[in-house]
Design an enzyme around this catalytic site. Sequence first.
Site, mmCIF file in Angstrom:
data_model
loop_
_atom_site.group_PDB
_atom_site.id
_atom_site.type_symbol
_atom_site.label_atom_id
_atom_site.label_comp_id
_atom_site.label_asym_id
_atom_site.label_seq_id
_atom_site.Cartn_x
_atom_site.Cartn_y
_atom_site.Cartn_z
ATOM 1 N N ARG A 213 0.843 -1.209 0.000
ATOM 2 C CA ARG A 213 0.000 0.000 0.000
ATOM 3 C C ARG A 213 0.873 1.252 0.000
ATOM 4 O O ARG A 213 0.587 2.222 -0.699
ATOM 5 C CB ARG A 213 -0.942 -0.014 1.210
ATOM 6 C CG ARG A 213 -2.083 -1.025 1.080
ATOM 7 C CD ARG A 213 -3.105 -0.873 2.193
ATOM 8 N NE ARG A 213 -2.651 -1.424 3.446
ATOM 9 C CZ ARG A 213 -3.028 -2.612 3.942
ATOM 10 N NH1 ARG A 213 -3.886 -3.364 3.273
ATOM 11 N NH2 ARG A 213 -2.577 -3.033 5.101
ATOM 12 N N PHE A 229 -11.331 -4.577 -5.879
ATOM 13 C CA PHE A 229 -11.375 -5.403 -4.663
ATOM 14 C C PHE A 229 -10.802 -4.583 -3.500
ATOM 15 O O PHE A 229 -9.821 -4.962 -2.859
ATOM 16 C CB PHE A 229 -10.584 -6.712 -4.838
ATOM 17 C CG PHE A 229 -10.934 -7.504 -6.082
ATOM 18 C CD1 PHE A 229 -12.017 -8.377 -6.086
ATOM 19 C CD2 PHE A 229 -10.195 -7.365 -7.246
ATOM 20 C CE1 PHE A 229 -12.335 -9.112 -7.229
ATOM 21 C CE2 PHE A 229 -10.510 -8.083 -8.394
ATOM 22 C CZ PHE A 229 -11.579 -8.970 -8.384
ATOM 23 N N SER A 252 -17.508 -5.708 -3.922
ATOM 24 C CA SER A 252 -18.881 -6.228 -3.955
ATOM 25 C C SER A 252 -19.531 -6.205 -2.574
ATOM 26 O O SER A 252 -20.723 -6.459 -2.454
ATOM 27 C CB SER A 252 -18.889 -7.661 -4.498
ATOM 28 O OG SER A 252 -18.015 -8.471 -3.735
ATOM 29 N N ASP A 299 -6.512 -6.644 -6.323
ATOM 30 C CA ASP A 299 -6.160 -7.431 -5.130
ATOM 31 C C ASP A 299 -7.324 -8.361 -4.786
ATOM 32 O O ASP A 299 -7.990 -8.201 -3.766
ATOM 33 C CB ASP A 299 -5.842 -6.480 -3.966
ATOM 34 C CG ASP A 299 -5.370 -7.228 -2.727
ATOM 35 O OD1 ASP A 299 -4.902 -8.389 -2.861
ATOM 36 O OD2 ASP A 299 -5.459 -6.667 -1.616
ATOM 37 N N CYS A 339 -3.446 -14.071 -3.989
ATOM 38 C CA CYS A 339 -3.171 -14.605 -2.647
ATOM 39 C C CYS A 339 -3.590 -16.072 -2.573
ATOM 40 O O CYS A 339 -3.892 -16.608 -1.516
ATOM 41 C CB CYS A 339 -3.871 -13.777 -1.577
ATOM 42 S SG CYS A 339 -5.657 -13.730 -1.723
HETATM 43 N N1 SAH Z 1 -6.935 -4.491 -1.017
HETATM 44 C C1 SAH Z 1 -7.625 -4.699 0.240
HETATM 45 C C2 SAH Z 1 -7.936 -6.148 0.518
HETATM 46 C C3 SAH Z 1 -8.784 -6.852 -0.546
HETATM 47 S S1 SAH Z 1 -9.493 -8.341 -0.022
HETATM 48 C C4 SAH Z 1 -6.809 -4.050 1.365
HETATM 49 O O1 SAH Z 1 -5.686 -3.593 1.128
HETATM 50 O O2 SAH Z 1 -7.307 -3.997 2.486
HETATM 51 C C5 SAH Z 1 -10.539 -8.796 -1.320
HETATM 52 C C6 SAH Z 1 -11.837 -8.040 -1.435
HETATM 53 O O3 SAH Z 1 -12.509 -8.490 -2.598
HETATM 54 C C7 SAH Z 1 -12.848 -8.207 -0.317
HETATM 55 O O4 SAH Z 1 -13.127 -6.951 0.239
HETATM 56 C C8 SAH Z 1 -14.126 -8.791 -0.982
HETATM 57 O O5 SAH Z 1 -15.324 -8.209 -0.489
HETATM 58 C C9 SAH Z 1 -13.913 -8.387 -2.404
HETATM 59 N N2 SAH Z 1 -14.531 -9.215 -3.446
HETATM 60 C C10 SAH Z 1 -14.564 -10.565 -3.541
HETATM 61 N N3 SAH Z 1 -15.090 -10.952 -4.723
HETATM 62 C C11 SAH Z 1 -15.410 -9.817 -5.396
HETATM 63 C C12 SAH Z 1 -15.959 -9.539 -6.686
HETATM 64 N N4 SAH Z 1 -16.261 -10.526 -7.541
HETATM 65 N N5 SAH Z 1 -16.115 -8.258 -7.049
HETATM 66 C C13 SAH Z 1 -15.779 -7.249 -6.225
HETATM 67 N N6 SAH Z 1 -15.245 -7.446 -4.998
HETATM 68 C C14 SAH Z 1 -15.058 -8.706 -4.591
#
Ligand code: SAH
Length: 395
Positions: A213, A229, A252, A299, A339
Amino acid sequence: MRAMQTLILKPGRDKSMRRRHPWVFSGAVKQVQGAPAPGETIEIRSADGQFLALAAYSPASQIVARVWAWEKRTIDSAFFREKLLQAAARRQSLLGAASTDAVRLVHGESDGLPGIIADRYGETAVVQLLSAGAERWREEIADALLEFPGLVRVWERSDADVRVLEGLMPRTGLLRGTAATAPLTISEHGLKFLVGLETGHKTGFYLDQRDNRLRLRGLAAGRNVLDCFCYSGGFALNALAGGAKSVSAVDSSAEAIALGRRNAELNGLAQPEWIEADVFHQQRKFRDQGRSFDLVVLDPPKFAPTAAHVEKAARAYKDINLLAFRLLAPGGILMTYSCSGGIDAGLLHKIIAGAALDAGVDARIEDWLHAASDHPVALNFPEGEYLKGLICRVA
Ligand code: SAH
């Protein structure tokens, strides 16, 4: 004292133990002597009777035993206290640093504590007990954490899906100390974030992306940034802090976005354009609208929790990366992650290369990214290297 119960491996199936890999798979077992209870400590022996390790027994799981120790010793509260102190010592520089008050204290197998995750958020420890062995020692682990300097409470978030594979029910709530009166907030490189303690993802925050980040913050100046995400806005808010021209953030989960809004407020930052949507759909919508970005972060959650999901997951990774390349303006940057334990760095590289090819862009890798150093990877446990990322720049 009752004789130690013993798991005997099939002939030739002691190789991975001898390389000190901490898991025994059910297919390698010749015989279990006695009737150990789930989580009970057992001896692992080779087919010819040689002692190999002490491990926690988990009869419901494919991973039927996880190693506590490679030598004969007593597994008790003192063992967990000792292991926790060792794990903390490995993180000394981070624990003493001004850059953050949120640190992963225990990272499971890589800290010699299979099935145990513990994150420190200021005065609060959040623990995940993910195996029968971890569950067996729940009270001792909680006590050991509470003894840690600066911690006043232990919260349990044992609600990860993998518990089911161990035959365990989900469990969450206060384990030690008294509940906090204010929402739990941490600070990371000068930004404040709320931790979704009770219902947020994992233990409430994604500590593994801390360094990445900050890295993004350094790339964001003057750019139109898309954070896909976004969860509670970790990358999005760093982009704003780094002087991004605009930031759009897609997730989402309505709950994640609600946290993100509060995080922006908490830091006195402008609100990003929050979009509650499926990234797969939203990217196509942006494409159809002709929108483009100078920096895209991807991510996603684990698409391939195990090797069995790899093929389907690879297609999903390729899809979002292909669209991300198409959404990038000339000279744009893609910061992309996986991940998934089932996808190694080499495969991720191949997937991204395929995505760029199909998107018709000329791009190069500028850096390989990993989880922060409080998520170490034990050399005997390659599965610990779950988070990989790339920074790619298009021509
Ligand atoms: N980058 C963030 C962590 C991401 S974790 C950080 O630094 O804190 C992954 C995220 O993807 C979660 O918040 C989950 O709600 C979201 N997610 C999962 N599937 C998804 C989809 N198909 N579309 C959008 N978001 C999604």
